[in-house]
Design a protein around this motif. Structure first.
Motif, mmCIF file in Angstrom:
data_model
loop_
_atom_site.group_PDB
_atom_site.id
_atom_site.type_symbol
_atom_site.label_atom_id
_atom_site.label_comp_id
_atom_site.label_asym_id
_atom_site.label_seq_id
_atom_site.Cartn_x
_atom_site.Cartn_y
_atom_site.Cartn_z
ATOM 1 N N SER A 1 0.786 -1.239 0.000
ATOM 2 C CA SER A 1 0.000 0.000 0.000
ATOM 3 C C SER A 1 0.817 1.288 0.000
ATOM 4 C CB SER A 1 -0.933 0.014 1.225
ATOM 5 O OG SER A 1 -0.183 -0.106 2.435
ATOM 6 N N GLY A 2 2.125 1.218 0.264
ATOM 7 C CA GLY A 2 2.886 2.448 0.361
ATOM 8 C C GLY A 2 3.905 2.669 -0.739
ATOM 9 N N ASP A 3 4.086 1.691 -1.605
ATOM 10 C CA ASP A 3 5.126 1.752 -2.636
ATOM 11 C C ASP A 3 4.580 2.407 -3.893
ATOM 12 O OD1 ASP A 3 7.301 1.412 -4.229
ATOM 13 O OD2 ASP A 3 7.296 -0.777 -4.201
ATOM 14 N N GLU A 4 5.161 3.538 -4.280
ATOM 15 C CA GLU A 4 4.692 4.247 -5.477
ATOM 16 C C GLU A 4 4.986 3.473 -6.755
ATOM 17 O OE1 GLU A 4 6.335 8.149 -5.571
ATOM 18 O OE2 GLU A 4 5.412 8.787 -3.680
ATOM 19 N N ARG A 5 5.914 2.534 -6.690
ATOM 20 C CA ARG A 5 6.232 1.754 -7.893
ATOM 21 C C ARG A 5 5.089 0.818 -8.271
ATOM 22 N NH1 ARG A 5 10.596 1.035 -10.971
ATOM 23 N NH2 ARG A 5 10.988 -0.953 -12.015
ATOM 24 N N TYR A 6 4.295 0.390 -7.295
ATOM 25 C CA TYR A 6 3.113 -0.439 -7.527
ATOM 26 C C TYR A 6 3.479 -1.686 -8.354
ATOM 27 C CZ TYR A 6 -1.965 -1.180 -7.800
ATOM 28 O OH TYR A 6 -3.246 -1.672 -7.649
ATOM 29 N N VAL A 7 4.377 -2.500 -7.792
ATOM 30 C CA VAL A 7 4.819 -3.701 -8.503
ATOM 31 C C VAL A 7 3.652 -4.678 -8.656
ATOM 32 C CG1 VAL A 7 7.217 -3.521 -7.806
ATOM 33 C CG2 VAL A 7 5.619 -4.749 -6.349
ATOM 34 N N GLU B 1 12.719 -9.429 -4.526
ATOM 35 C CA GLU B 1 13.871 -8.582 -4.254
ATOM 36 C C GLU B 1 13.456 -7.286 -3.562
ATOM 37 O OE1 GLU B 1 16.576 -7.970 -7.465
ATOM 38 O OE2 GLU B 1 17.394 -9.991 -7.220
ATOM 39 N N ARG B 2 12.342 -6.708 -3.986
ATOM 40 C CA ARG B 2 11.905 -5.459 -3.365
ATOM 41 C C ARG B 2 11.492 -5.695 -1.919
ATOM 42 N NH1 ARG B 2 11.428 -0.841 -6.132
ATOM 43 N NH2 ARG B 2 10.122 0.835 -5.325
ATOM 44 N N PHE B 3 10.850 -6.822 -1.656
ATOM 45 C CA PHE B 3 10.471 -7.155 -0.279
ATOM 46 C C PHE B 3 11.721 -7.399 0.561
ATOM 47 C CE2 PHE B 3 9.473 -10.480 2.907
ATOM 48 C CZ PHE B 3 8.621 -9.735 3.716
ATOM 49 N N ALA B 4 12.701 -8.120 0.023
ATOM 50 C CA ALA B 4 13.940 -8.403 0.761
ATOM 51 C C ALA B 4 14.691 -7.119 1.093
ATOM 52 C CB ALA B 4 14.820 -9.343 -0.043
ATOM 53 N N GLY C 1 19.526 7.039 -5.165
ATOM 54 C CA GLY C 1 18.498 7.781 -4.472
ATOM 55 C C GLY C 1 18.194 7.161 -3.129
ATOM 56 N N PRO C 2 17.210 7.700 -2.414
ATOM 57 C CA PRO C 2 16.861 7.177 -1.088
ATOM 58 C C PRO C 2 16.290 5.760 -1.176
ATOM 59 C CG PRO C 2 15.894 9.350 -1.480
ATOM 60 C CD PRO C 2 16.400 8.869 -2.788
ATOM 61 N N TYR C 3 16.425 5.041 -0.071
ATOM 62 C CA TYR C 3 15.753 3.748 0.044
ATOM 63 C C TYR C 3 14.250 3.963 0.042
ATOM 64 C CZ TYR C 3 18.920 -0.193 0.605
ATOM 65 O OH TYR C 3 19.794 -1.226 0.367
ATOM 66 N N LEU C 4 13.536 2.965 -0.449
ATOM 67 C CA LEU C 4 12.065 2.939 -0.524
ATOM 68 C C LEU C 4 11.517 3.987 -1.488
ATOM 69 C CD1 LEU C 4 11.078 2.425 3.244
ATOM 70 C CD2 LEU C 4 11.940 0.760 1.593
ATOM 71 N N SER C 5 12.359 4.532 -2.373
ATOM 72 C CA SER C 5 11.859 5.472 -3.378
ATOM 73 C C SER C 5 11.172 4.699 -4.496
ATOM 74 C CB SER C 5 13.002 6.326 -3.932
ATOM 75 O OG SER C 5 14.018 5.507 -4.475
ATOM 76 N N SER C 6 10.539 5.426 -5.403
ATOM 77 C CA SER C 6 9.692 4.797 -6.419
ATOM 78 C C SER C 6 10.477 4.106 -7.529
ATOM 79 C CB SER C 6 8.760 5.835 -7.035
ATOM 80 O OG SER C 6 9.520 6.867 -7.643
ATOM 81 N N SER D 1 13.481 1.584 -9.284
ATOM 82 C CA SER D 1 13.904 0.202 -9.079
ATOM 83 C C SER D 1 14.840 0.124 -7.877
ATOM 84 C CB SER D 1 14.618 -0.293 -10.343
ATOM 85 O OG SER D 1 15.474 -1.364 -10.067
ATOM 86 N N VAL D 2 14.943 -1.042 -7.232
ATOM 87 C CA VAL D 2 15.866 -1.191 -6.102
ATOM 88 C C VAL D 2 17.298 -0.926 -6.545
ATOM 89 C CG1 VAL D 2 14.405 -2.797 -4.815
ATOM 90 C CG2 VAL D 2 16.031 -3.691 -6.493
ATOM 91 N N CYS D 3 17.560 -1.027 -7.841
ATOM 92 C CA CYS D 3 18.908 -0.750 -8.358
ATOM 93 C C CYS D 3 19.277 0.717 -8.205
ATOM 94 C CB CYS D 3 18.998 -1.166 -9.828
ATOM 95 S SG CYS D 3 18.690 -2.927 -10.122
ATOM 96 N N THR D 4 18.285 1.581 -7.966
ATOM 97 C CA THR D 4 18.561 3.007 -7.774
ATOM 98 C C THR D 4 18.698 3.360 -6.305
ATOM 99 O OG1 THR D 4 16.211 3.646 -7.650
ATOM 100 C CG2 THR D 4 17.207 3.498 -9.848
ATOM 101 N N TRP D 5 18.470 2.395 -5.413
ATOM 102 C CA TRP D 5 18.564 2.669 -3.982
ATOM 103 C C TRP D 5 20.033 2.728 -3.555
ATOM 104 C CZ3 TRP D 5 14.262 -0.942 -1.527
ATOM 105 C CH2 TRP D 5 13.007 -0.538 -2.003
ATOM 106 N N PHE D 6 20.314 3.550 -2.556
ATOM 107 C CA PHE D 6 21.672 3.840 -2.113
ATOM 108 C C PHE D 6 22.470 2.560 -1.826
ATOM 109 C CE2 PHE D 6 24.656 4.833 1.413
ATOM 110 C CZ PHE D 6 25.453 5.765 0.762
ATOM 111 N N GLY D 7 23.683 2.496 -2.392
ATOM 112 C CA GLY D 7 24.597 1.395 -2.101
ATOM 113 C C GLY D 7 24.290 0.098 -2.813
#
Length: 484
Positions: free
Chosen positions: A243-249, A259-262, A293-298, A300-306
């Motif tokens: 309900s909170g993920d703007e990516r709406y997988v 992977e997004r859940f992990a 970018g920040p974690y939990l952003s809209s 792909s997880v590939c864009t999340w920090f680190g």
């Protein structure tokens, strides 16, 4: 000067100026100057200057220069240079250079390479195969029954019965009877007369169906106890994904859901909101390397920090000195392409995930300078691709398993500043690729195995650095440690 009443049987033709009243049975090698009133039963080897009024029963191999007034029953192998007034009943095998005024009764097997004119015909042709290039302007009356693969540059006045394979750049003036699969670049000028009978949904599922699909996948990863606890990292990650993920997988992309859940569980488990940089709030994330970018952003997880990815699959998590705390969740094993787990200089507590050995591609584990504890899980010794195992400066306990000899690709082993006990097993000598191994500041006892000493660079091996505690606690005759 006058022809004979009946044809002669000679093999050479006469040179009379007028043809015979009846044609000769075998044709002459050269035609007469004037055409016969009736055609010969077989054509001459060279065509006549003027065609006979009715055509011959057998068509000539080369066509006449001008067409006959009535088409032949069967077409010539090559078309005439000038087009006939009326088309043949059966088309020629190759298309004519210039089209006929009226189409043939039977369509050609192969259309012309380009449209016949810049403007279309008044009626669409019934060719079995459309032209390879669309006409510049669409048909002016009714659209074709079967749409072309590529749309025309200008839309037709009326839509086609079915959509084209590729949407047109500009929509038709009226909406199509059947909507396109994907939207057009430019919206329709007019909406459809009536709304759809069934509303469209993202993922082609109702929100309830989509949420249930996501929940089903998550239930195969996390334990029911964790998911039922509303404050657990697993429950928070589940709520985020549903309900909170703007990516709406969508649940049909199982790999992305896993992977997004992990990764979301990892964020909550390591107290991500307290991270110094690039937490979900975006603190100090401007100018981050690799445009992370920040974690939990809209994104792909590939864009999340680190996060490093290989073909859109997480390949490594590299975060140093970013105030990571909490624990490492077992859900990390869902990152099945993971090759590197490098989380240095934090405050991570707890144990190494018990199922870490299922990450068969893992090559680097670097968890030094944290507060992790407990024994090394046995499954870790299944990681035969592992090249670096850096656990120094933690509070790990227990003994070093004899299975450490399975890590045949290990190059760097750092166990110093922990609370390991027992002896170092002889199987460690199997690690012939080791370049550095450190065991000092532990509670290990006994003697350094000779099998490992044999791998020292002084003995022709690759091992350059070998550190351990000094006597009387531990004895090492081949170590680089200086004991006073």
């Amino acid at each position: 000067s006058f022809p004979t009443v009946s044809p002669t049987k000679s093999f050479a033709p006469t040179h009379s100026s007028l043809p015979t009243s009846s044609p000769t049975l075998p044709p002459t090698t050269q035609p007469t100057l004037s055409q016969s009133s009736q055609p010969t039963s077989r054509p001459t080897s060279s065509p006549t200057l003027h065609p006979s009024s009715p055509p011959s029963d057998i068509f000539s191999a080369p066509p006449t220069l001008s067409p006959t007034s009535i088409p032949t029953a069967q077409p010539s192998s090559l078309p005439t240079i000038s087009r006939t007034v009326q088309p043949t009943f059966t088309p020629t095998a190759p298309p004519t250079g210039t089209p006929t005024v009226q189409p043939t009764v039977i369509p050609t097997l192969f259309p012309t390479l380009s449209p016949t004119s810049s403007a279309p015909t008044s009626l669409p042709s019934m060719t079995l195969v459309p032209t390879s290039e669309p006409s510049g302007v669409p048909t002016t009356s009714e659209p074709t029954v079967v749409p072309t693969i590529y749309p025309t540059a200008t839309p037709s006045a009326k839509p086609s019965f079915g959509p084209t394979g590729v949407p047109s750049l500009s929509p038709t003036l009226l909406p199509s009877l059947v909507p396109t699969v994907g939207p057009t670049d430019v919206p329709s000028l007019l909406p459809t007369p009536l709304p759809s009978n069934v509303p469209t949904f993202r993922c082609n599922l109702t929100p309830e169906e989509r949420d249930a699909g996501i929940s089903d996948i998550i239930s195969t990863i996390a334990t029911p106890e964790d998911l039922e606890n509303p404050t657990s990292p697993q429950s928070l990650a589940s709520q985020f994904l549903i309900s909170g993920d703007e990516r709406y997988v969508c649940p049909d992309d199982v790999t992305e859901v896993r992977e997004r859940f992990a990764m979301a569980t990892f964020y909550y488990a390591t107290e991500g909101d307290s991270w110094r940089r690039c937490n979900a709030a975006g603190d100090q994330c401007d100018g981050a390397p690799r445009n992370w970018g920040p974690y939990l952003s809209s994104g792909s997880v590939c864009t999340w920090f680190g996060t490093f990815c290989n073909e859109n699959t997480v390949a490594a998590i590299v975060i140093r000195n970013n105030n990571l705390g909490g624990t490492l969740p077992n859900e990390l094993v869902q990152l099945r392409g993971l090759q590197g787990l490098i989380l240095e200089e934090g405050s991570i507590r707890g144990r190494i995930p018990s199922d870490i050995g299922s990450l068969s591609q893992l090559r680097f584990i670097d968890l030094n300078v944290n507060s992790m504890s407990g024994p090394i899980p046995e499954s870790l010794y299944d990681l035969e691709q592992l090249e670096e195992l850096d656990l120094d400066t933690n509070v790990f306990t227990g003994t070093i398993s004899t299975r450490i000899g399975n890590l045949i690709n290990l190059e760097f082993l750092q166990f110093e500043v922990n609370k390991f006990t027992g002896t170092i097993p002889d199987t460690i000598g199997n690690l012939i690729k080791l370049e550095g191994a450190t065991f000092d500041e532990n509670s290990l006892t006994g003697t350094m195995p000779q099998t490992l000493c044999d791998n020292r660079d002084t003995n022709g091996g690759k091992l350059v650095v070998l550190n351990a505690d000094c006597p009387p606690q531990f004895t090492c005759s081949c170590c680089t440690t200086r004991c006073v």
